[in-house]
Structures are given as structure tokens and as C-alpha cells.
Design a protein around this motif. Structure first.
Motif, short mmCIF file in Angstrom:
data_model
loop_
_atom_site.label_atom_id
_atom_site.label_comp_id
_atom_site.label_asym_id
_atom_site.label_seq_id
_atom_site.Cartn_x
_atom_site.Cartn_y
_atom_site.Cartn_z
N LEU A 1 0.85 -1.19 0.00
CA LEU A 1 0.00 0.00 0.00
C LEU A 1 0.88 1.23 0.00
N THR B 1 -6.86 -7.69 8.69
CA THR B 1 -6.74 -6.33 9.22
C THR B 1 -6.57 -6.31 10.74
N ILE C 1 -7.22 0.95 3.98
CA ILE C 1 -7.57 -0.42 3.62
C ILE C 1 -9.06 -0.57 3.94
#
Length: 363
Positions: free
Chosen positions: A37, A57, A215
């Protein structure tokens, strides 16, 4: 494959494995997940319930249950491996450099605590300021997330607010520490469609304003179509397709992605019947041999039940984990919906994405 050393990457996840010890045995929840990312970028992770999205996550936040084990992998945040941090270091990181917006705002907020104090609390903790200054910043955040008359409502309790307003408060709390990475775990699931659109628009505006990386976790491909730059499709604890949002929506290559897109009606959908993916995901107590999606895949090849497919490169930014991309594989005939998407992709390559959208192309 999908995670490369790059100074622009704020986050690099490399070959992540997460197991959970249960009374029935060891659940292989995450199996070799890799992605990266960049600063200011949004990655959407999509897939059915149980595909591993939330576990991924929660691992990034150090919030997995005590029975979790991470036998392999790296989580590099600004070049530092999060998996090597102590709990004290995690506490300094959470809500500060990395924040999370949870799925249900009612269970995320303390019902006994005024909303203003809940927004101000992480400011006091991480910014080391007094109560008066933290409440002043809380008012600014309430304005930023679109809460009307914040001077009046700063002393309200969660039960006095609607679901959409509570979610705005949760977003304000997540932004209180000026995070560089914001994780949103299905933040619009508990909201009705019109409020979903408002929250998505708000998050897009806030991202441009604070330049954080996001995200976004969801099972709804339609929600992320105009929001994310990159999409990772998860199935059975693995990423099975990864690419830009245009590549995944208009040039999908994995049969599971085809199934997700076929089950998502658009304004161009001709049929009056919704399509579903047959069968159920595999039991990750006993991960299947070969391709985990093979038992639900009507295009499955003989090799799918014997050998796990590697990632095949579709483009420098697009990968899919399916034997159908092997040069030796037979050509298959997907649904009319997928073929229509491929046709739009071809048009986009010649005429550009914007021109196709002006002609009525939709996600």
C-alpha cells in the motif's frame, strides 16, 4: 509477487500466515497473503464472509485473539516489522499512526460516555494535551465529519444519535490521532443505502484532505467501485486476484471474481434473477489440496484438485491465482456479464477509461 521493496510503500505485507488454535484443531485462517500500500492510496479487500478479510486487518492492528499464532510472514509499516513490536509499542501505535473504523458503530462506542469525550480521549492519550484542548480538537473533527451543531451535540450520548451519525463519530475517533493508515472494516454494513453513499463520499473527501492510506474491507464490490485504486479478492484465507479497480472490474480473470461480479446487479443487468456462487467455502481446519475454489468452480480443471495454482501475471499491476491462465489451459466461456466487461476493457484500452464511462459504462 505483489509486495515489492519501494520507498513509496507505507505498508508491505509479505507471505502472512495466521492460524487459530481451537478445540477442534488448528484453523489455517490466513494462508500466504501478500500486498502493499502506498501513501494516499486505497486498497479494497473483498470476498465472502469467512474469507479472511477481517483477520488480515486485525493482524495489522495487533488485535487477534490470544489463540492466534503467526508462524510466518512480515508486516512492514514504514519499513518496521509490526510483528516484532511489544504490546506497549502496539498501544502507542494504535489510534495514532494506525486507526480502525469498526463495522457496527453502536458496539464501537461506549454507551455511558459522552461522544465528545470519546473523540477527545485518543487526542489526550496520543497528543499529550489537556482536556480543554482535546475537546476543542474534538469539535473540529465533528465539523470535519459533517456532524451538525457540534457545540450542542458534543455532550450527547450514542443512543441519542442515528446510525449514520454514530458512524461519523466513529470516523472522527479514528481520525483523532491523524493516522497514516486507516483501516475500515465494513463501516457501512449496518447503514441503509443512502447513508452508505454519504459515508463513502465523506471518507473519500477526508482521505484527500489528510492524505492517509486506507484499507477498506467489504463483501460488496459495488461499494468500492468508485472509491479504491486497488482491489484484492480474498477466498479461503488467500488473495486470489489483485489489481487496479479497473482491471478487477473490467478484466477479471479468476472464476471466483467472476462469481462475485455476476452476483452484483447493475443498471445494465438484464436478468430478473440474482446469480449466486454454488456451494460453500472450504473448512480451513482441513484446507483442500490444490485450488481451494475448485469444488465450487464449474470451470475447474483436473489439475485444480491436485496442485495449487501459482499467481499468473496478467499485467505488471494485475495477478490472478488460477490455472485457467496457464498457456496450456483450454479456453472457457464465462457469463455474458463477464464477456461484456471484457469488451468494455478492450474499449477502455483503445479509447480510455473516461470515454467509456461517458458512454454509459458502469461498474
Amino acid at each position: 509477487m505483489m509486495s515489492e521493496n519501494n520507498v513509496e510503500n507505507i505498508l508491505e505485507v509479505k507471505n502472512l500466515h495466521v492460524n487459530f488454535h481451537t478445540y477442534a484443531g488448528e484453523v489455517n485462517a490466513i494462508r500466504g497473503v501478500s500486498f502493499d500500500l502506498k501513501k494516499g492510496e486505497t486498497l479494497a479487500i473483498v470476498g465472502e464472509s469467512g474469507s479472511g478479510k477481517s483477520v488480515t486487518t486485525k493482524t495489522l492492528m495487533g488485535l487477534n485473539a490470544k489463540n492466534a499464532n503467526i508462524p510466518e510472514g512480515e508486516l512492514l509499516f514504514k519499513g518496521t516489522d509490526l510483528l516484532k513490536k511489544t504490546e506497549k509499542e502496539w498501544q502507542a501505535l494504535r489510534g495514532n499512526e494506525i486507526s480502525m473504523i469498526f463495522q457496527d458503530p453502536m458496539t464501537s462506542l461506549d454507551p455511558t460516555m459522552k461522544i465528545g469525550n470519546q473523540i477527545a480521549e485518543p487526542i489526550r492519550k496520543h497528543k499529550k494535551v489537556g482536556r480543554k484542548e482535546s475537546l476543542k480538537r474534538a469539535l473540529e473533527l465533528m465539523v470535519m465529519v459533517g456532524i451538525p451543531d457540534p457545540e450542542i451535540h458534543i455532550n450527547d450520548y450514542p443512543h441519542q444519535w442515528s446510525g449514520g451519525m454514530r458512524q461519523r463519530a466513529v470516523i472522527a475517533i479514528a481520525l483523532a490521532g491523524d493516522p497514516e493508515l486507516l483501516i475500515a472494516d465494513e463501516p457501512t454494513t449496518a447503514l441503509d443505502v443512502t447513508i452508505q453513499a454519504q459515508i463513502m463520499h465523506l471518507m473519500a473527501e477526508l482521505q484527500r484532505e489528510i492524505n492517509s492510506s486506507i484499507i477498506f474491507i467489504t463483501h460488496d464490490l459495488g461499494v468500492v467501485a468508485g472509491f479504491a485504486q486497488k482491489v484484492a479478492v480474498m477466498y479461503a484465507g488467500e488473495i486470489v486476484e489483485y489489481g487496479t479497480v479497473e482491471e478487477v472490474f473490467y478484466n477479471p480473470q479468476h472464476p471466483y471474481t467472476w462469481g462475485l461480479l455476476d452476483s452484483m446487479p447493475t443498471v445494465e443487468t438484464a436478468s430478473d434473477r440474482l446469480v449466486s456462487i454454488p456451494g460453500t467455502p472450504p473448512d480451513l481446519l482441513f484446507p483442500p489440496k490444490g485450488d481451494a475454489f475448485a469444488s465450487r468452480n464449474k470451470y475447474a480443471l483436473e489439475i485444480d484438485s491436485e496442485e495449487e495454482p501459482p499467481f499468473f501475471e496478467v499485467s505488471p499491476t494485475h495477478y490472478a491465482k488460477t490455472w485457467l491462465l496457464d498457456p496450456r489451459a483450454p479456453k472457457v466461456d464465462p457469463s455474458d456479464n463477464i464477456k461484456a466487461r471484457w469488451a468494455k476493457w478492450e474499449a477502455m484500452q483503445s479509447g480510455g477509461f473516461e470515454s467509456v464511462m461517458k458512454e454509459g459504462g458502469v461498474y
